[in-house]
Design a protein around this motif. Sequence first.
Motif, short mmCIF file in Angstrom:
data_model
loop_
_atom_site.label_atom_id
_atom_site.label_comp_id
_atom_site.label_asym_id
_atom_site.label_seq_id
_atom_site.Cartn_x
_atom_site.Cartn_y
_atom_site.Cartn_z
N GLN A 11 0.84 -1.18 0.00
CA GLN A 11 0.00 0.00 0.00
C GLN A 11 0.88 1.24 0.00
O GLN A 11 2.07 1.19 0.34
CB GLN A 11 -0.93 -0.02 1.22
N LEU A 12 0.29 2.38 -0.38
CA LEU A 12 1.07 3.60 -0.52
C LEU A 12 1.76 3.98 0.79
O LEU A 12 2.95 4.35 0.79
CB LEU A 12 0.17 4.75 -0.99
N ASP A 13 1.04 3.87 1.91
CA ASP A 13 1.67 4.29 3.17
C ASP A 13 2.85 3.39 3.53
O ASP A 13 3.82 3.83 4.15
CB ASP A 13 0.63 4.33 4.30
N VAL A 14 2.80 2.11 3.12
CA VAL A 14 3.93 1.22 3.37
C VAL A 14 5.12 1.64 2.51
O VAL A 14 6.27 1.67 2.98
CB VAL A 14 3.54 -0.25 3.10
N ALA A 15 4.87 1.95 1.24
CA ALA A 15 5.94 2.42 0.36
C ALA A 15 6.59 3.68 0.94
O ALA A 15 7.82 3.84 0.89
CB ALA A 15 5.40 2.68 -1.04
N GLN A 16 5.78 4.57 1.49
CA GLN A 16 6.30 5.81 2.08
C GLN A 16 7.16 5.50 3.31
O GLN A 16 8.22 6.11 3.50
CB GLN A 16 5.15 6.74 2.44
N ARG A 17 6.72 4.55 4.14
CA ARG A 17 7.50 4.20 5.32
C ARG A 17 8.82 3.51 4.93
O ARG A 17 9.84 3.70 5.59
CB ARG A 17 6.68 3.33 6.27
N ILE A 18 8.78 2.72 3.87
CA ILE A 18 10.02 2.10 3.38
C ILE A 18 11.01 3.18 2.96
O ILE A 18 12.21 3.10 3.28
CB ILE A 18 9.71 1.14 2.20
N ASP A 19 10.53 4.19 2.27
CA ASP A 19 11.40 5.31 1.90
C ASP A 19 12.02 5.95 3.14
O ASP A 19 13.22 6.28 3.15
CB ASP A 19 10.62 6.38 1.12
N ASP A 20 11.21 6.15 4.16
CA ASP A 20 11.71 6.78 5.39
C ASP A 20 12.79 5.94 6.06
O ASP A 20 13.84 6.44 6.46
CB ASP A 20 10.56 7.03 6.38
N VAL A 21 12.52 4.63 6.17
CA VAL A 21 13.45 3.75 6.88
C VAL A 21 14.74 3.56 6.09
O VAL A 21 15.85 3.60 6.65
CB VAL A 21 12.79 2.39 7.17
N LEU A 22 14.61 3.36 4.77
CA LEU A 22 15.79 3.10 3.94
C LEU A 22 16.44 4.39 3.44
O LEU A 22 17.48 4.33 2.76
CB LEU A 22 15.42 2.20 2.76
N GLN A 23 15.80 5.53 3.74
CA GLN A 23 16.32 6.85 3.32
C GLN A 23 16.55 6.89 1.82
O GLN A 23 17.64 7.23 1.33
CB GLN A 23 17.61 7.17 4.09
N THR A 24 15.50 6.54 1.08
CA THR A 24 15.59 6.46 -0.38
C THR A 24 14.98 7.67 -1.09
O THR A 24 14.71 7.62 -2.29
CB THR A 24 14.94 5.16 -0.88
N GLU A 25 14.75 8.73 -0.34
CA GLU A 25 14.34 10.03 -0.90
C GLU A 25 13.10 9.92 -1.80
O GLU A 25 13.04 10.51 -2.87
CB GLU A 25 15.50 10.65 -1.68
N GLY A 26 12.13 9.13 -1.36
CA GLY A 26 10.85 9.05 -2.07
C GLY A 26 10.84 8.14 -3.28
O GLY A 26 9.85 8.10 -4.02
N PHE A 27 11.90 7.34 -3.47
CA PHE A 27 11.97 6.47 -4.65
C PHE A 27 10.80 5.50 -4.73
O PHE A 27 10.16 5.35 -5.77
CB PHE A 27 13.28 5.67 -4.64
N PHE A 28 10.50 4.82 -3.62
CA PHE A 28 9.45 3.80 -3.65
C PHE A 28 8.06 4.42 -3.76
O PHE A 28 7.17 3.85 -4.39
CB PHE A 28 9.57 2.87 -2.44
N GLU A 29 7.86 5.58 -3.15
CA GLU A 29 6.57 6.25 -3.33
C GLU A 29 6.37 6.67 -4.78
O GLU A 29 5.29 6.45 -5.35
CB GLU A 29 6.48 7.48 -2.43
N ARG A 30 7.40 7.26 -5.39
CA ARG A 30 7.27 7.69 -6.79
C ARG A 30 7.02 6.49 -7.70
O ARG A 30 6.19 6.56 -8.61
CB ARG A 30 8.53 8.43 -7.23
N THR A 31 7.73 5.40 -7.47
CA THR A 31 7.55 4.20 -8.29
C THR A 31 6.15 3.64 -8.11
O THR A 31 5.49 3.23 -9.08
CB THR A 31 8.61 3.15 -7.93
#
Length: 277
Positions: free
Chosen positions: A53-73
Amino acid sequence: MAKGARQAAWEFFGAELKRRRENAGFTQVELGTRVFVSGGYIGQFEQAIRKPQLDVAQRIDDVLQTEGFFERTWRKLIDDTRYADYFAEVVELERTATKICEFAPTLVPGLLQTAAYARAVTVANNPFATDEYVEETVAARLERARILADATRPEYWVVLHENVLRIPVGGAAAMADQLDHIVGMVRQRKALVQVLPYAQGAHTAMIGMLKLMEFEDAPPTGYTETSFSGTLLDDPAVVKRAQRAYDLLRAAALSPTASLPLIEAAAEDFRRCASTT
């Protein structure tokens, strides 16, 4: 995006998640704990079996410090402007489901709607919408229904409250055609339909729209919806409760054999009404 291309893109999402997780030194369980899902779910994301889900993708970005990569994808892959934000992921899940069960308390489910019925529902919900918006919405709904025409179509079980047969959406002629379409889907063995009659009492009105989906290599999922929002049910305990509620509805409903004549009779009533107006 074609189905094969979409799957390849999700496989890229999963591969990137695995690479970046390992580079950060997390196990699947450790990352799952930090984003509030199980380690098994992280594994399913990485294998492209299940979409986050979108909120999980956003939390993954936060934890892995991927600067919004997974949310954008995620937004590029799953966000479809033809559907409400809360429903876009459900459409994606329908495409991979092996079994779909629905309870419809007031309206024909989208996978069974005719163009005229879908148009009437869309206009009723959006009385100031442009013709272009209405036709795009109708086309998207009919496109969803194509999964029931595929050779690999899911098992499709539906419980319709008797309300669905009696509310004249789009007028008498449109309702007659809509109910005829449902009968045709049953006779072609593309859907198994039961009717929950008024005689079953008030308790049936306490359960809203419910969709349950099963998958080949992923846990089952539920979805509920109100007029303004929808909720995807991923928690196994909640999904189990939803499945039990659906089993009770199915037990209270008329059998498929007894339901078919009721649907046909309702269609004939609307046809007679249309012929006298």
